[in-house]
Write an enzyme that holds these catalytic residues in place. Structure first.
Site, short mmCIF file in Angstrom:
data_model
loop_
_atom_site.label_atom_id
_atom_site.label_comp_id
_atom_site.label_asym_id
_atom_site.label_seq_id
_atom_site.Cartn_x
_atom_site.Cartn_y
_atom_site.Cartn_z
N GLU A 258 -4.55 -3.75 -5.66
CA GLU A 258 -3.74 -2.67 -6.23
C GLU A 258 -4.61 -1.85 -7.19
OE1 GLU A 258 0.47 -2.49 -8.79
OE2 GLU A 258 -0.69 -4.35 -8.68
N LYS B 15 4.66 2.15 -3.92
CA LYS B 15 5.26 0.92 -4.45
C LYS B 15 6.74 1.13 -4.76
CE LYS B 15 4.17 -2.62 -7.95
NZ LYS B 15 3.24 -2.93 -9.06
N CYS C 83 2.15 -5.80 -5.07
CA CYS C 83 2.37 -6.61 -6.26
C CYS C 83 3.85 -6.93 -6.55
CB CYS C 83 1.71 -5.95 -7.47
SG CYS C 83 1.41 -7.10 -8.84
#
Length: 613
Positions: A86, A158, A191
């Protein structure tokens, strides 16, 4: 006359529109066919690489240059897919938009152009995280790009952000796209996404074969990955960092997981800043496309989207339905070898184990028994034989457990074959300490053997009790479907009880690195049951059988909200007959991550595909 002319003109127009539509559809179909023809999937096993790469904050150009070098090293060593962490081009921590503004790039843009040349040269693919600017809106996103031999392929923004990013970035607005490549169907999560089972599930229901997972994780994100692989029958390739940035320590442990949730390879785990590894680490594993079709992916066909509508609900912070009172629970998970069809013998075992549990802790206030508690599992029996063991919800089993509940002053969850008119159900009752019925649940996700005789239930209820708070029930294979426990979470279940008859037909032993969790998972911990507790943020008590010719595996257990950061401790029984007694306090309002945080932060706008057939 005018009317006839008008009708003639309309008919001509309709013919033109219809014909045009036909040729337009034909053209679209031909284009799609050409696009599909371009992607000739590799059928032989191939190598993938997870790059544990540590970018330097505020050094985008230097980071891109270094990441290109390490990616080329992986390609030279045979990797056809490389996954980098990330925010790999910029570093992670930025205080606000002004701080990150000099380092964002569009996707596609200058950064993806640099990786296109390399991917084309080696006929391979790379997924890497970066800070994206949308040129039209000037909004920033925590994103990841997929680049391959054909050039830039696609991006993911995300969906479930961590607090730090919210000071400079917008919530992802693309859903979870799945990209068709030579290597198979590739999706991306980033994540914090993995703390919410929904984001990986959106990839799973679209048939993703590989989930690329860039992360900057301190434990939570990477610990969820075996469950995400297993729940969706897909490979997961995760890439983490292994150093410390502005006081935030990332623990490494980049790993590749199989569609069964087994660990194929893992980079070193570094739990403290003193162990930081700044140099990049490449971890390789082999992906076999023959395993893209597997039992876990096939299990997705058993989803019941019509039951999951609550997943779309956005619950407000002042939710009046939630329980705010913590309850101290002393639970006994009874584990025994059933005698098929012999209710009296099974009753004797149950009474003996309840007394054993009471002797261990006189404050026992909940008992959970296995699936079909008095009859034992009826796998292999024909429907007319099962009929002979069936009873009404106020029948023999209910009367027996009502007396037991009153005698020992415990609430009891037990399973039975319910007869309701001409229909049979695999059901469970919750009996309160005073012997009253607090709730009934009919299994909604049936096993193959259940389908021989049982009807599927049509709801996922949560029951409110004075002694226990709010409790949801699941039975056996229900646990395979995170949607089921997800609905119970939205309905604010403080805990979940799971009567089971598990002999390895789903799930598997947890293989996360033991050092990741501050309170270690016991031997024999099971991924599927743990995923229920963590995913719903509800304490979960499982009762299972042992023995018989089916070789029931035991493992009756308590799974908890957060052993990773030392809030609580899972407990797992071995494969012997016993009363496993556990204690916990529900709700945990002061924990850093709990059901309240989970419910308030879910990005439901992108979950619609989960509730549609």
């Amino acid at each position: 006359m005018k009317t006839k002319k008008l009708l003639t003109v309309l008919l001509i127009l309709l013919t033109v529109v219809s014909t045009t539509g036909y040729y337009w559809d034909q053209e679209i179909t031909q284009v799609q066919a050409k696009e599909e023809k371009k992607v000739e999937q590799i059928l032989d096993p191939f190598k993938v690489a997870s790059v544990q790469f540590n970018p330097i904050l505020n050094e985008r150009d230097k980071n891109v240059e270094e990441l290109l070098k390490i990616t080329e090293d992986a390609f030279k060593n045979g990797a056809r897919l490389v996954v980098a962490p990330e925010m790999a081009t910029t570093g992670y921590y930025y205080a606000d938009r002004e701080a990150i503004e000099p380092f964002v790039d569009s996707i596609p843009g200058k950064t993806t152009d640099a990786f296109e040349k390399l991917a084309k040269q080696y006929d391979s693919y790379i997924v890497f995280g970066m800070a994206e600017v949308d040129k039209e809106t000037n909004l920033y996103y925590n994103s990841a790009a997929l680049v391959g031999p054909e050039g830039y392929i696609g991006k993911y923004r995300k969906t479930q952000m961590w607090e730090t990013e919210m000071h400079w970035g917008a919530w992802g607005d693309l859903g979870v796209p799945v990209f068709n490549t030579k290597l198979g169907k590739i999706a991306i999560n980033i994540c914090m996404d993995s703390a919410y089972w929904e984001t990986a599930r959106l990839a799973g229901i679209q048939g993703a074969d590989i989930l690329a997972f860039p992360t900057n994780s301190s434990a939570q994100a990477i610990s969820a990955l075996p469950a995400r692989a297993q729940q969706n029958g897909m490979y997961v390739v995760s890439a983490n960092r292994s150093n410390t940035e502005n006081g935030f320590h990332m623990i490494g442990g980049s790993a590749i997981w199989s569609p069964k949730g087994t660990k194929l390879a893992e980079a070193p785990v570094v739990m403290t800043p003193s162990e930081d590894i700044d140099e990049p680490t490449i971890t390789f594993a082999t992906v076999d496309p023959k395993l893209y079709e597997n039992e876990n992916k096939e299990a997705l066909e058993g989803r019941r989207p019509e039951l999951y509508k609550e997943l779309m609900h956005t619950v407000a912070p002042w939710d009046y339905t939630k329980n705010t009172t913590s309850h101290h629970i002393v639970a006994g998970a009874l584990q025994y070898e059933p005698v098929l069809g012999e209710k009296e013998q099974n009753k004797e075992k149950i009474v003996r184990l309840i007394e054993e549990a009471k002797n261990k802790n006189a404050d026992l206030n909940l008992v959970v028994l296995p699936e079909l508690s008095l009859t034992g599992p009826v796998d292999g029996l024909k429907k007319h034989d099962v009929n002979a063991l069936a009873e009404a919800s106020d029948g023999e089993s209910a009367k027996f457990f009502t007396e037991i509940a009153k005698k020992y002053e415990v609430a009891i969850v037990f399973g039975f074959i319910e007869q309701d008119g001409m229909d049979l159900y695999n059901s469970a009752l919750l009996i309160s300490q005073d012997g009253s019925v607090a709730g009934k649940y009919q299994k909604t996700h049936l096993s193959k053997s259940d389908k021989v005789w049982a009807n599927a239930g049509e709801s996922l209820p949560v029951f409110k009790t004075k002694e226990l708070g709010k409790i949801g029930l699941l039975i056996g294979e229900d646990a395979e479907f995170p949607e089921a426990s997800g609905v119970l979470a939205v309905k604010r279940a403080d805990m979940i009880a799971i009567p089971s008859a598990w002999h390895g037909q789903y799930g598997g032993e947890m293989e996360i690195n033991k050092v990741i969790s501050a309170n270690p998972y016991p031997e024999g911990s099971m991924v599927t049951w743990d995923a229920v507790a963590i995913g719903a943020q509800a304490y979960t008590v499982v009762s299972n059988y042992v023995g018989t010719e089916k070789n029931f595996l035991g493992g009756s257990s308590l799974y908890t909200l957060d052993p990773l950061y030392a809030l609580d401790q899972p407990v797992v029984a071995d494969d012997k007959e016993q009363a496993l007694v556990v204690e916990f306090d529900t709700v945990q309002a002061n924990a850093w991550f709990n059901q309240e945080m989970l419910i308030l932060s879910r990005q439901t706008a992108y979950f619609k595909a989960l509730v549609q057939k």
